[in-house]
Scaffold this motif. Structure first.
Motif, short mmCIF file in Angstrom:
data_model
loop_
_atom_site.label_atom_id
_atom_site.label_comp_id
_atom_site.label_asym_id
_atom_site.label_seq_id
_atom_site.Cartn_x
_atom_site.Cartn_y
_atom_site.Cartn_z
N ASN A 50 9.33 -2.35 -7.89
CA ASN A 50 7.86 -2.46 -7.90
C ASN A 50 7.38 -3.08 -9.22
OD1 ASN A 50 8.24 -0.19 -9.52
ND2 ASN A 50 6.71 1.07 -8.48
N TRP B 144 7.64 -6.72 -8.68
CA TRP B 144 6.46 -7.22 -7.93
C TRP B 144 5.25 -7.33 -8.85
CZ3 TRP B 144 8.03 -9.42 -3.84
CH2 TRP B 144 8.97 -8.85 -2.97
N PRO C 218 3.03 -8.84 -3.78
CA PRO C 218 2.26 -9.72 -2.92
C PRO C 218 0.79 -9.80 -3.35
CG PRO C 218 2.69 -7.65 -1.79
CD PRO C 218 3.43 -7.60 -3.08
N LEU C 219 0.39 -8.86 -4.22
CA LEU C 219 -0.97 -8.86 -4.77
C LEU C 219 -0.88 -8.54 -6.25
CD1 LEU C 219 -2.50 -6.30 -2.23
CD2 LEU C 219 -2.95 -8.75 -2.19
N ARG D 69 -9.65 -0.64 -7.84
CA ARG D 69 -10.01 0.25 -6.73
C ARG D 69 -9.92 1.71 -7.18
NH1 ARG D 69 -7.11 -0.59 -0.95
NH2 ARG D 69 -8.12 -2.61 -1.12
N ILE E 101 1.10 5.01 -6.08
CA ILE E 101 2.36 5.06 -6.83
C ILE E 101 2.02 4.91 -8.30
CG2 ILE E 101 4.59 3.94 -7.23
CD1 ILE E 101 4.38 5.47 -4.53
N LEU F 165 12.61 7.42 -8.49
CA LEU F 165 11.88 6.71 -7.43
C LEU F 165 12.78 6.38 -6.24
CD1 LEU F 165 9.27 3.90 -7.77
CD2 LEU F 165 11.24 3.57 -6.29
N HIS G 76 7.62 5.52 3.13
CA HIS G 76 7.16 5.09 1.80
C HIS G 76 7.39 6.26 0.86
CE1 HIS G 76 5.01 2.90 -1.18
NE2 HIS G 76 3.85 3.52 -1.07
N PHE G 77 7.89 5.99 -0.30
CA PHE G 77 8.27 6.98 -1.31
C PHE G 77 8.62 8.33 -0.69
CE2 PHE G 77 7.54 9.97 -4.91
CZ PHE G 77 8.68 9.60 -5.57
C1 LIG Z 1 7.70 3.68 -4.57
C2 LIG Z 1 7.86 2.21 -4.61
C3 LIG Z 1 7.37 1.46 -3.65
C4 LIG Z 1 7.59 0.04 -3.55
O1 LIG Z 1 8.31 -0.60 -4.30
S1 LIG Z 1 6.80 -0.68 -2.21
C5 LIG Z 1 6.92 -2.43 -2.51
C6 LIG Z 1 5.79 -2.90 -3.39
N1 LIG Z 1 4.52 -2.74 -2.73
C7 LIG Z 1 3.95 -3.68 -1.97
O2 LIG Z 1 4.45 -4.81 -1.86
C8 LIG Z 1 2.66 -3.33 -1.23
C9 LIG Z 1 1.53 -3.92 -1.89
N2 LIG Z 1 0.28 -3.60 -1.19
C10 LIG Z 1 -0.31 -4.41 -0.31
O3 LIG Z 1 0.19 -5.48 -0.01
C11 LIG Z 1 -1.65 -3.97 0.19
O4 LIG Z 1 -2.10 -2.86 -0.53
C12 LIG Z 1 -1.68 -3.61 1.70
C13 LIG Z 1 -1.32 -4.85 2.56
C14 LIG Z 1 -0.73 -2.49 2.02
C15 LIG Z 1 -3.13 -3.19 2.05
O5 LIG Z 1 -4.02 -4.23 1.78
P1 LIG Z 1 -5.45 -3.97 1.15
O6 LIG Z 1 -6.17 -5.25 1.05
O7 LIG Z 1 -5.23 -3.26 -0.11
O8 LIG Z 1 -6.17 -2.97 2.10
P2 LIG Z 1 -6.69 -3.12 3.60
O9 LIG Z 1 -6.40 -1.82 4.27
O10 LIG Z 1 -6.15 -4.34 4.23
O11 LIG Z 1 -8.25 -3.17 3.35
C16 LIG Z 1 -8.97 -4.33 3.38
C17 LIG Z 1 -10.24 -4.12 4.26
O12 LIG Z 1 -9.83 -3.91 5.62
C18 LIG Z 1 -10.49 -2.78 6.14
N3 LIG Z 1 -9.66 -2.13 7.17
C19 LIG Z 1 -8.50 -1.47 6.99
N4 LIG Z 1 -8.05 -0.99 8.16
C20 LIG Z 1 -8.95 -1.37 9.10
C21 LIG Z 1 -9.07 -1.16 10.50
N5 LIG Z 1 -8.10 -0.43 11.15
N6 LIG Z 1 -10.11 -1.71 11.15
C22 LIG Z 1 -11.04 -2.41 10.47
N7 LIG Z 1 -11.01 -2.62 9.14
C23 LIG Z 1 -9.98 -2.11 8.48
C24 LIG Z 1 -10.70 -1.88 4.94
O13 LIG Z 1 -11.72 -0.98 5.18
C25 LIG Z 1 -11.06 -2.88 3.86
O14 LIG Z 1 -12.42 -3.24 4.03
P3 LIG Z 1 -13.33 -3.63 2.76
O15 LIG Z 1 -12.61 -4.79 2.08
O16 LIG Z 1 -14.63 -4.04 3.37
O17 LIG Z 1 -13.41 -2.43 1.90
#
Ligand SMILES: C/C=C/C(=O)SCCNC(=O)CCNC(=O)[C@H](O)C(C)(C)COP(=O)(O)OP(=O)(O)OC[C@H]1O[C@@H](n2cnc3c(N)ncnc32)[C@H](O)[C@@H]1OP(=O)(O)O
Ligand SMILES: NC(=O)C1=CN([C@@H]2O[C@H](COP(=O)(O)OP(=O)(O)OC[C@H]3O[C@@H](n4cnc5c(N)ncnc54)[C@H](OP(=O)(O)O)[C@@H]3O)[C@@H](O)[C@H]2O)C=CC1
Length: 445
Positions: A81, A84, A90-91, A99, A167, A205, A365-366
């Protein structure tokens, strides 16, 4: 900081001595900078170099809130992580900090123009905030990386389901690759007393993640005799998944990419090993087309190694490159459990093999609080061992992250933070002696 280190290293220090130490105004920390998030724009993922984006800065010690602890970090480790974060994929993680900052006045502390990264630590508690009773200054601890608010009932059965689940050191600030870290006190767990600081900091982790993904009922619920296909079986997650499979009476089928890595798996006790490089699997004919013939060749090889059986559980994390093959080689009714997508998150697989053969894909996840605690307990009991291969200084964290990004490492890569050298912090030498070979298995390979 020198006084803190002296007090930690002195056998005569009491908890009251540690609690009475003045906190410094600033500390050295590994950071990425908000004004550099576009620095790799246009480059291929593999060409984004963490050595350019990772900095060692002096940053102010954060204010301590209720339910929190400040920890003097003796050692930490590099997780993917942090890779990343350092390549802003990815972000950019600054979006996560912004947030979080909107949650409360206290959480606003995390929304800064720099991000102190790192999701593992071993160290000593310096201060605890109001409401913390289970831990006190002077306690030798490790920290798991689950940060939750627990104000919603959604997370009350399984803390990973909290809507404010984050995390630590990835989606929060003040992480473990630093001389001081800020954690919620519920992240703290006892440091395994037979391990050095850097050994104790290595598993957290990945060990907790592998435990939930493979062993826990929230994951695949592995049982005795299961054939478990483990991608990257000598890597961060895989080196713990392999140990869990062996310790739980399952049969790991280890996939690796070199004879050295195959040898490490053999040394852990695995017998069924596939060198994906030597055997030349090409699951994708080109960027958009998979080759089911290659899935079959891979499945045939697995059957050779298992005496004709197929896979009960696939331990997935490479993602796009392997997912089609993973779904194909799983037996009827079997499980693919996934926690990542290192090679790409838009997966493609032939769904006929999933529904017609009643297979299940489980996202993991974790680990929740309890799973992280259980995973740490197995380390403390010497049932599962750290897989530390190499240790870097805090100054060289960029190089350590580069090695992990380029898959040049084995097992886990450690980082010394306050610890002046390797090998310090061992309290139970007798227990250590019983497990010494296993503890050193990944060293200097
Ligand atoms: C322990 C170690 C772990 C690791 O190493 S894991 C590997 C590293 N991690 C990653 O690569 C993950 C990184 N994270 C991400 O890529 C992003 O984090 C996610 C793709 C998981 C999520 O994306 P996001 O943009 O943060 O959130 P959204 O949920 O897509 O919210 C955007 C908007 O979409 C709305 N929404 C969500 N679900 C729904 C639904 N079901 N119907 C309608 N709308 C929805 C929300 O509310 C929000 O809206 P509004 O922008 O207006 O606030
Ligand atoms: N959701 C969660 O809670 C967690 C997610 N992760 C994610 O899991 C992923 C792996 O983490 P970690 O194990 O620590 O990383 P490591 O790099 O230590 O190990 C991953 C291993 O996977 C193998 N691998 C890499 N790319 C491919 C590929 N294209 N095809 C097949 N095998 C491949 C490599 O082994 P070899 O070359 O020998 O085959 C490598 O050693 C990362 O994306 C990380 O962010 C990690 C921990 C927790």
């Amino acid at each position: 900081m020198k006084d803190i280190l002296d007090a930690i290293q002195s056998p005569d220090s009491t908890p009251a001595d540690i609690a009475a130490l003045p906190l410094p105004e600033s500390y050295r920390a590994i950071t990425v900078h908000k004004d550099e998030t576009e620095m790799f724009a246009g480059l291929e993922t593999r060409d984004k170099d963490p050595r350019k984006s990772i900095h060692l800065d002096d940053v102010p010690v954060p204010e301590l809130g209720p339910g929190e602890a400040l920890v003097a970090v003796m050692a930490s480790s590099v997780n993917y992580n942090s890779v990343w974060t350092s390549i802003f994929e990815p972000l950019s993680t600054f979006g996560f900090l912004e947030r979080y900052g909107r949650v409360s006045d206290l959480a606003k502390r995390h929304d800064l123009p720099y991000h102190v990264i790192g999701s593992d630590l071993a160290g000593v508690v310096l201060r605890t905030g109001p409401g913390v009773n289970a831990w006190q200054a002077g306690d030798e601890v490790v920290a798991h990386c689950l940060s939750v608010e627990l104000e919603s009932s959604d997370g009350h059965n399984d803390t990973m389901l909290d809507p404010e689940q984050r995390i630590w050191g990835f989606e929060t600030n003040f992480g473990g690759l630093a001389e001081i870290a800020l954690v919620k006190s519920n992240q703290l767990m006892p440091k395994p007393d037979h391990l050095s600081w850097e050994e104790a900091a290595a598993p957290g982790l990945v060990n907790s993640t592998a435990y939930r993904q493979l062993v826990s009922r929230n994951g695949a619920g592995m049982k005795q005799g299961d054939n478990v296909l483990i991608w990257g079986a000598s890597g961060g997650l895989g080196s713990y998944a392999t140990q869990f499979a062996l310790a739980g009476g399952a049969n790991p089928i280890c996939v690796v990419s070199s004879p050295q890595k195959a040898e490490i798996c053999r040394a852990m006790g695995a017998e069924a090993i596939i060198d994906r490089n030597a055997e030349g699997y090409r699951f994708w004919k080109d960027e958009n087309t998979q080759d089911p013939k290659e899935w079959k060749r891979f499945g045939k090889r697995i059957r050779e190694l298992t005496g004709g059986e197929d896979i009960d559980i696939v331990f997935e994390h490479p993602g796009r490159e392997t997912f089609g093959a993973s779904v194909f080689v799983t037996r009827k009714g079997g499980t693919i459990t996934t926690c990542a997508s290192t090679s790409g998150y838009m997966h493609e697989y032939d769904n006929r093999y999933l529904w017609m053969s009643l297979k299940r894909i489980i996202g993991s996840h974790f680990a929740n609080y309890r799973e992280a605690w259980e995973a740490n307990r197995l380390i403390a009991k010497g049932r599962i061992h750290p897989t530390l291969s190499k240790v870097y200084s805090l100054e060289d964290t960029g190089q350590a992250a580069y090695d992990v990004h380029r898959n040049l490492h084995q097992g886990k890569v450690g980082v010394l933070c306050l610890a002046p050298e390797e090998g310090l912090g061992v309290r139970d030498r007798e227990k250590r002696a019983q497990h010494l070979d296993a503890i050193n298995r990944f060293r200097n390979i």
